[in-house]
Design an enzyme around this catalytic site. Structure first.
Site, PDB file in Angstrom:
ATOM      1  CB  CYS A 116       9.604  75.181  54.578  1.00  0.00           C
ATOM      2  SG  CYS A 116      11.362  75.198  54.225  1.00  0.00           S
ATOM      3  CG  HIS A 256       7.783  74.354  50.731  1.00  0.00           C
ATOM      4  ND1 HIS A 256       8.320  75.622  50.651  1.00  0.00           N
ATOM      5  CD2 HIS A 256       8.763  73.554  51.236  1.00  0.00           C
ATOM      6  CE1 HIS A 256       9.561  75.591  51.109  1.00  0.00           C
ATOM      7  NE2 HIS A 256       9.864  74.347  51.468  1.00  0.00           N
ATOM      8  CG  ASN A 286      13.337  75.376  50.161  1.00  0.00           C
ATOM      9  OD1 ASN A 286      12.595  76.300  50.479  1.00  0.00           O
ATOM     10  ND2 ASN A 286      13.425  74.249  50.858  1.00  0.00           N
TER      11      ASN A 286
HETATM   12  O1  UT7 Z   1      12.053  72.785  52.663  1.00  0.00           O
HETATM   13  C1  UT7 Z   1      12.186  72.087  53.860  1.00  0.00           C
HETATM   14  C2  UT7 Z   1      12.140  70.645  53.664  1.00  0.00           C
HETATM   15  N1  UT7 Z   1      13.283  70.168  52.937  1.00  0.00           N
HETATM   16  C3  UT7 Z   1      13.109  69.253  52.023  1.00  0.00           C
HETATM   17  O2  UT7 Z   1      12.002  68.893  51.734  1.00  0.00           O
HETATM   18  C4  UT7 Z   1      14.317  68.644  51.393  1.00  0.00           C
HETATM   19  C5  UT7 Z   1      14.159  67.147  51.347  1.00  0.00           C
HETATM   20  N2  UT7 Z   1      15.314  66.430  50.839  1.00  0.00           N
HETATM   21  C6  UT7 Z   1      15.703  66.481  49.554  1.00  0.00           C
HETATM   22  O3  UT7 Z   1      15.168  67.243  48.769  1.00  0.00           O
HETATM   23  C7  UT7 Z   1      16.758  65.520  49.084  1.00  0.00           C
HETATM   24  O4  UT7 Z   1      16.985  64.567  50.076  1.00  0.00           O
HETATM   25  C8  UT7 Z   1      18.104  66.191  48.687  1.00  0.00           C
HETATM   26  C9  UT7 Z   1      17.922  66.995  47.425  1.00  0.00           C
HETATM   27  C10 UT7 Z   1      18.600  67.073  49.824  1.00  0.00           C
HETATM   28  C11 UT7 Z   1      19.141  65.104  48.419  1.00  0.00           C
HETATM   29  O5  UT7 Z   1      18.654  64.212  47.415  1.00  0.00           O
HETATM   30  P1  UT7 Z   1      18.685  62.629  47.635  1.00  0.00           P
HETATM   31  O6  UT7 Z   1      18.176  62.026  46.403  1.00  0.00           O
HETATM   32  O7  UT7 Z   1      17.953  62.347  48.902  1.00  0.00           O
HETATM   33  O8  UT7 Z   1      20.211  62.352  47.757  1.00  0.00           O
HETATM   34  P2  UT7 Z   1      20.992  61.634  48.946  1.00  0.00           P
HETATM   35  O9  UT7 Z   1      21.121  62.539  50.114  1.00  0.00           O
HETATM   36  O10 UT7 Z   1      20.413  60.274  49.173  1.00  0.00           O
HETATM   37  O11 UT7 Z   1      22.410  61.450  48.278  1.00  0.00           O
HETATM   38  C12 UT7 Z   1      22.618  60.575  47.166  1.00  0.00           C
HETATM   39  C13 UT7 Z   1      24.073  60.656  46.746  1.00  0.00           C
HETATM   40  C14 UT7 Z   1      25.043  60.520  47.915  1.00  0.00           C
HETATM   41  O12 UT7 Z   1      26.171  59.812  47.449  1.00  0.00           O
HETATM   42  P3  UT7 Z   1      26.348  58.258  47.770  1.00  0.00           P
HETATM   43  O13 UT7 Z   1      26.329  58.140  49.250  1.00  0.00           O
HETATM   44  O14 UT7 Z   1      25.173  57.577  47.108  1.00  0.00           O
HETATM   45  O15 UT7 Z   1      27.657  57.935  47.132  1.00  0.00           O
HETATM   46  C15 UT7 Z   1      25.424  61.934  48.230  1.00  0.00           C
HETATM   47  O16 UT7 Z   1      26.692  62.032  48.827  1.00  0.00           O
HETATM   48  O17 UT7 Z   1      24.341  61.934  46.175  1.00  0.00           O
HETATM   49  C16 UT7 Z   1      25.420  62.561  46.867  1.00  0.00           C
HETATM   50  N3  UT7 Z   1      25.185  64.000  46.889  1.00  0.00           N
HETATM   51  C17 UT7 Z   1      25.517  64.805  45.865  1.00  0.00           C
HETATM   52  N4  UT7 Z   1      26.109  64.566  44.673  1.00  0.00           N
HETATM   53  C18 UT7 Z   1      26.288  65.625  43.851  1.00  0.00           C
HETATM   54  C19 UT7 Z   1      24.609  64.733  47.868  1.00  0.00           C
HETATM   55  N5  UT7 Z   1      24.576  66.023  47.492  1.00  0.00           N
HETATM   56  C20 UT7 Z   1      25.123  66.102  46.261  1.00  0.00           C
HETATM   57  C21 UT7 Z   1      25.356  67.150  45.365  1.00  0.00           C
HETATM   58  N6  UT7 Z   1      25.933  66.870  44.173  1.00  0.00           N
HETATM   59  N7  UT7 Z   1      24.986  68.416  45.641  1.00  0.00           N
END
Ligand code: UT7
Length: 331
Positions: A116, A256, A286
């Site tokens: 990125c 970004h 993204n």
């Molecule tokens: O561009 C390159 C760099 N990349 C980035 O900067 C991305 C950085 N990361 C992020 O933007 C975020 O971490 C994500 C958007 C990928 C995920 O958001 P989060 O707030 O960190 O969610 P999480 O991974 O902690 O997941 C929270 C919950 C989980 O469920 P439990 O374990 O709390 O029951 C996941 O299983 O949300 C669940 N989950 C979803 N639920 C609905 C994960 N993906 C989804 C989804 N829809 N698509």
């Protein structure tokens, strides 16, 4: 003679027509519009659907848009750099093909891969060449067909990424406008958290790697998020301090587009009002190497000669950094 600086003198863009909405994703994986919007800020993304078309297709369109707007002869272009994590082919440089297809027959071309941060690092490369006096017109393109490396059964990645391309032309400037300063970083620890495991020299493609879905993007979102929030904000704040830029001096933050929450954290740390933050994540998601030039193209009409822009990016590797640039034209 006054010092030569490297200014952006034109921008261009292309995004595919096909729109993949959050509603549509609800039918594909266990997710919902509310979750995606509140966690990322994304509402929809563009997907290049036509078979046989790769990243070069979008890069060429973005370059052609720029060339038409700037009214230059492509033969004047000295160098074409394509920042991309999704080249058309593993070995042949996408940029060489793009240069030929747009009629930049006097240019050489190569790709730059820093996930990125590819476009951000490319800004440094293009500016250095211009400042050296060696080249006069450098076309820097950020283009990615993320849909080619995303597993559309994995809800943790498929909701984030989209396809697109943006381009910027770098030319010499003698009014002190253009590129001012950079603070670029990387840390190899990041390869464990955001990567494609197979298809490279370490783990070539095999039946096994295909069966294990190792040719798709893997992301440990939480860890990447933590690194991104602190590091993107950190470099943006550092570049402001180093250049004696106060909040009132920054006209635009060009961040970004990975996650609206990361963008907000960076703006907060800089103390920059949200009205000065470029944002289009809601419509494109993204697009990896394309986010920064797509922002420039979308906001071009609002930009004024002399505006202070702070670019900030964070990506796989890890790679990240910030660049301070003075905008060089009114459109
Ligand atoms: O561009 C390159 C760099 N990349 C980035 O900067 C991305 C950085 N990361 C992020 O933007 C975020 O971490 C994500 C958007 C990928 C995920 O958001 P989060 O707030 O960190 O969610 P999480 O991974 O902690 O997941 C929270 C919950 C989980 O469920 P439990 O374990 O709390 O029951 C996941 O299983 O949300 C669940 N989950 C979803 N639920 C609905 C994960 N993906 C989804 C989804 N829809 N698509």
């Amino acid at each position: 003679m006054s010092k030569i600086s490297a200014a952006i003198t034109a921008v261009g863009k292309y995004v595919p027509d096909f729109v993949l909405t959050n509603k549509e994703l609800e039918k594909m994986v266990d997710t919902n519009d509310e979750w995606i919007t509140s966690r990322t800020g994304i509402k929809e993304r563009r997907i290049l659907k036509e078979e046989g078309k790769g990243t070069s297709f979008m890069a060429i369109k973005a370059a052609e848009d720029l060339i038409k707007k700037r009214g230059i002869d492509p033969k004047e272009i000295d160098l074409v750099i394509v920042g991309t994590a999704t080249p058309d082919l593993q070995v042949a440089a996408t940029a060489a093909y793009v240069a030929s297809e747009i009629g930049a027959t006097n240019a050489f071309g190569y790709d730059l891969e820093a996930a990125c941060s590819s476009f951000l690092y490319g800004m440094s490369t293009a500016s250095s060449y211009i400042e050296s006096g060696r080249y006069k017109k450098i076309l820097l393109i950020g283009a990615d067909k993320m849909s080619s490396i995303i597993d559309y059964t994995d809800r943790t990645t498929c909701i984030i990424f989209g396809d697109g391309a943006g381009a910027a032309l770098f030319e010499p400037n003698q009014e002190g406008l253009g590129f001012q300063d950079e603070y670029l970083r990387s840390d190899g620890i990041g390869r464990n958290f955001l990567k494609i495991d197979a298809g490279g020299s370490q783990l070539p493609a095999s039946e096994e790697t295909i069966k294990n879905k190792q040719h798709y993007v893997f992301q440990d979102g939480k860890t990447v998020f933590k690194f991104a929030v602190s590091n993107m904000a950190d470099v943006a704040a550092k570049i402001m301090k180093r250049n004696n830029l106060e909040e009132k001096d920054v006209n635009w933050l060009v961040p970004h587009q990975a996650n609206k929450r990361i963008i907000d954290a960076t703006a907060n740390r800089m103390n920059v009002d949200s009205s000065k933050v470029m944002i289009n994540i809601e419509k494109y998601g993204n697009t990896t190497s394309a986010t920064l030039p797509l922002l420039l193209a979308d906001y071009e009409k609002k930009l004024k000669k002399g505006d202070n822009l702070v670019f900030a990016a964070f990506g796989g590797g890890f790679t990240w950094g910030a660049i301070y640039l003075k905008w060089a034209y009114n459109s």
